[in-house]
Write an enzyme that holds these catalytic residues in place. Structure first.
Site, mmCIF file in Angstrom:
data_model
loop_
_atom_site.group_PDB
_atom_site.id
_atom_site.type_symbol
_atom_site.label_atom_id
_atom_site.label_comp_id
_atom_site.label_asym_id
_atom_site.label_seq_id
_atom_site.Cartn_x
_atom_site.Cartn_y
_atom_site.Cartn_z
ATOM 1 N N CYS A 156 -7.666 -35.170 50.164
ATOM 2 C CA CYS A 156 -6.490 -36.001 49.942
ATOM 3 C C CYS A 156 -5.692 -36.139 51.241
ATOM 4 O O CYS A 156 -6.175 -36.743 52.194
ATOM 5 C CB CYS A 156 -5.662 -35.423 48.797
ATOM 6 S SG CYS A 156 -4.254 -36.429 48.306
ATOM 7 N N ASP A 213 -10.460 -44.231 41.986
ATOM 8 C CA ASP A 213 -9.260 -43.725 42.658
ATOM 9 C C ASP A 213 -8.240 -44.852 42.729
ATOM 10 O O ASP A 213 -8.424 -45.828 43.460
ATOM 11 C CB ASP A 213 -9.618 -43.243 44.064
ATOM 12 C CG ASP A 213 -8.487 -42.478 44.739
ATOM 13 O OD1 ASP A 213 -7.311 -42.759 44.440
ATOM 14 O OD2 ASP A 213 -8.791 -41.609 45.580
ATOM 15 N N HIS A 245 -9.410 -39.954 41.842
ATOM 16 C CA HIS A 245 -8.903 -39.181 42.977
ATOM 17 C C HIS A 245 -9.000 -37.687 42.640
ATOM 18 O O HIS A 245 -8.929 -37.294 41.489
ATOM 19 C CB HIS A 245 -7.440 -39.557 43.231
ATOM 20 C CG HIS A 245 -6.890 -39.001 44.506
ATOM 21 N ND1 HIS A 245 -7.261 -39.472 45.744
ATOM 22 C CD2 HIS A 245 -6.008 -38.005 44.738
ATOM 23 C CE1 HIS A 245 -6.630 -38.797 46.681
ATOM 24 N NE2 HIS A 245 -5.861 -37.896 46.096
#
Length: 276
Positions: A156, A213, A245
């Protein structure tokens, strides 16, 4: 939360002893890696303005270990990130996860992501890259690391940093970026995004992204792929069509076991084929 001053930063630097409060409750299927046969725990990394805490794990015996920098999510160096370093150490790596937000605040103690975002937004890329340089230096001088076998992976927020650090430090042999943001508006603190450095990249990076995502759209992934074609890095991007995600985060509902395991397998192969 007040920004930590230099004096406080040195005195209060510490690592999380569990999972980040902002991601409770924790999934029942969380992966747990023990420290048997390892040297694992908190260390202090000397940096330009003091010290930062980091979690490191390495085999208990041996030397000249290949180095892997493990770059945190927005939630800090909590138990999941620490567990990942132990997974690497079990495979013979010296893995280090430096706490890259600590000057701006301890995000692991916050229970709301809306409290975390403003703190992380204050973290300058230049500070992060400098701290990672210092971490590599510490790994080589103080922890039996091999400077010629340096890899990096991140998740991330950390996925974006993987791309940027590979452009900053050409001594990196390989990197794996998990669902890191690729495009964005330049600011004084974050002047570049991965797409801005893609065409000149020389370090091979494997990007692992989720087709579902909602924060990193597939059009930006395709833009990145197009830019990478002009580089000499031989970087690649894999998209898992049904993954959201944070599909590697086994402690969260977003975890997708099949895709996570495939990504980990690809990571290890990528490191091996590129000399890490």
């Amino acid at each position: 939360m007040q920004e930590i001053t230099r004096r406080k930063f040195i005195a209060t630097a510490s690592l999380a002893t569990g999972f980040a409060l902002a991601v409770q409750p924790i999934s029942a299927g969380v992966i747990t890696t023990d420290a048997k046969g390892l040297v694992a725990g908190a260390v202090k990394i000397p940096v330009k303005d003091g010290e930062i805490p980091a979690y490191r794990a390495a085999p208990a015996t041996g030397k000249n270990f290949p180095i892997v920098l493990v770059i945190q999510e927005i939630f800090g160096v909590h138990e999941h990130i620490q567990d990942i370093t132990r997974r690497f150490a079990k495979l013979g790596y010296l893995a280090i996860a430096p706490e890259l937000f600590i000057r701006q605040g301890d995000v692991t103690k916050l229970s709301n992501i809306d409290q975390i975002r403003p703190i992380v937004a204050k973290v300058p890329d230049a500070q992060v890259l400098s701290d990672l340089d210092a971490t590599v230096n510490w790994a080589v001088k103080s922890a039996k690391g091999n400077a010629d076998k340096l890899g990096i992976t991140g998740f991330c927020w950390g996925g974006r940093i993987v791309w940027l650090y590979a452009a900053h430090n050409p001594k990196v042999k390989a990197g794996v970026a998990w669902y890191g943001r690729l495009v964005g508006d330049a600011t004084e603190l974050q002047p570049k995004y991965p797409i801005d450095i893609a065409s000149k990249l020389t370090v091979p990076i494997l990007g692992l992204y989720g087709g579902k995502d909602t924060g990193i759209t597939l059009d930006t992934v395709e833009q990145m792929r197009d830019r990478l074609k002009f580089s000499s890095s031989k970087s690649e991007i894999i998209v898992y069509p049904d993954a959201p995600h944070a599909f590697f985060a086994d402690y969260r509902p977003s975890y997708r076991e099949k895709d996570a395991k495939d990504g980990w397998k690809r990571l290890l192969a990528w490191f091996k084929q590129n000399g890490v």
